[in-house]
Design a protein around this motif. Structure first.
Motif, short mmCIF file in Angstrom:
data_model
loop_
_atom_site.label_atom_id
_atom_site.label_comp_id
_atom_site.label_asym_id
_atom_site.label_seq_id
_atom_site.Cartn_x
_atom_site.Cartn_y
_atom_site.Cartn_z
N GLU A 6 0.82 -1.22 0.00
CA GLU A 6 0.00 0.00 0.00
C GLU A 6 0.86 1.27 0.00
N GLY A 7 1.88 1.28 -0.83
CA GLY A 7 2.73 2.46 -0.99
C GLY A 7 3.74 2.67 0.12
N ALA A 8 3.91 1.70 0.99
CA ALA A 8 4.85 1.83 2.11
C ALA A 8 5.86 0.68 2.09
N LEU A 9 7.08 0.99 2.44
CA LEU A 9 8.12 0.00 2.64
C LEU A 9 7.86 -0.60 4.02
N THR A 10 7.55 -1.89 4.06
CA THR A 10 7.07 -2.48 5.31
C THR A 10 7.92 -3.68 5.74
N LEU A 11 7.90 -3.89 7.04
CA LEU A 11 8.57 -5.03 7.65
C LEU A 11 7.63 -5.56 8.73
N PRO A 12 7.23 -6.83 8.66
CA PRO A 12 6.33 -7.39 9.68
C PRO A 12 7.08 -7.68 10.98
N ILE A 55 5.06 2.89 13.50
CA ILE A 55 5.53 1.68 14.17
C ILE A 55 4.40 1.05 14.96
N ALA A 56 4.48 -0.26 15.13
CA ALA A 56 3.48 -1.00 15.89
C ALA A 56 3.69 -0.77 17.39
N PRO A 57 2.67 -1.05 18.21
CA PRO A 57 2.82 -0.90 19.65
C PRO A 57 4.05 -1.65 20.19
N GLY A 58 4.85 -0.94 20.99
CA GLY A 58 6.04 -1.53 21.59
C GLY A 58 7.21 -1.67 20.64
N GLU A 92 0.06 5.76 13.81
CA GLU A 92 -0.05 6.90 12.89
C GLU A 92 1.34 7.21 12.34
N TYR A 93 1.35 7.83 11.16
CA TYR A 93 2.63 8.20 10.55
C TYR A 93 3.20 9.46 11.19
N GLU A 125 7.39 -4.59 13.76
CA GLU A 125 6.68 -4.10 12.59
C GLU A 125 6.91 -2.60 12.42
N ILE A 126 7.23 -2.22 11.19
CA ILE A 126 7.51 -0.81 10.88
C ILE A 126 7.10 -0.56 9.43
N ARG A 127 6.65 0.68 9.17
CA ARG A 127 6.28 1.10 7.81
C ARG A 127 6.93 2.46 7.52
N PHE A 128 7.47 2.59 6.32
CA PHE A 128 8.07 3.85 5.86
C PHE A 128 7.40 4.24 4.55
N ARG A 129 7.15 5.54 4.36
CA ARG A 129 6.60 6.00 3.11
C ARG A 129 7.02 7.45 2.84
#
Length: 194
Positions: free
Chosen positions: A25-31, A62-65, A126-127, A189-193
């Motif tokens: 979804e347009g984001a560089l993601t890592l689970p 970023i995800a919780p924690g 949130e971003y 878990e982290i997302r970058f966009r």
């Protein structure tokens, strides 16, 4: 990052990108869980290009924690651990991750060296808007419109802080002012966009 592919990126000290990293979804993601990825292969990634003076803007969520980081002036072939070579703008859920208890480990600061001047974090998930500006060794960290850290890489103060930190034995830490940008795989878990 073009929002669609991993073009322009490589794994740290490897030719390929660890398969855990994806574009979603347009984001560089890592689970968070390596078990979700065939082969459980993870790791930090870096830009193919190297930079000297630059201004980087991006958003992260970023995800919780969670814990991650944005490294700059990354060099390969110097040490197997990226954090022993390159300065890190911290990415963290300050409230839920144990590192949030230490001011110098909070989001937006220069990890273990400069605490952020204020907490400018948005709610987890949130971003957050980041601006990292580097010119002639002068560095500024911006988080959601606030300048949360500023320092000079060649200053006596910087050298003194490094000597009193976890990097005191890392002889190659921050020893150059040109290198790659990198995103940390800290297992969360982290997302970058953008």
């Amino acid at each position: 990052f073009d929002g669609e592919s991993l073009q322009g990126w490589s794994g740290f000290q490897r030719e390929t990108i660890p398969p855990a990293w994806r574009v979603t979804e347009g984001a560089l993601t890592l689970p968070r869980s390596a078990s979700q990825i065939p082969g459980n292969e993870r790791g930090d990634i870096r830009t193919v290009d190297a930079f000297q003076d630059f201004e980087l803007r991006l958003q992260w969520a970023i995800a919780p924690g969670g814990n991650s980081g944005l490294f700059f002036f990354v060099r390969e072939g110097v040490d197997e651990r990226i954090w022993k070579v390159a300065p890190e703008m911290q990415i963290l859920d300050d409230a839920r991750h144990r590192d949030g208890a230490l001011p110098s480990h909070r989001a937006g600061g220069l990890y273990d060296l400069y605490a952020p001047k204020c907490s400018a974090l948005k709610p987890v998930g949130e971003y957050n808007d980041v601006r990292l500006a580097v010119r002639d060794g002068s560095v500024e960290h911006w988080l959601n419109g606030y300048r949360v850290a500023a320092y000079e890489l060649d200053s006596k103060e910087f050298t003194s802080r490094v000597a009193r930190s976890k990097f005191s034995d890392a002889k190659e830490f921050a020893m150059t002012q040109r290198g790659h940008l990198a995103l940390q795989d800290h297992g969360d878990e982290i997302r970058f966009r953008s």
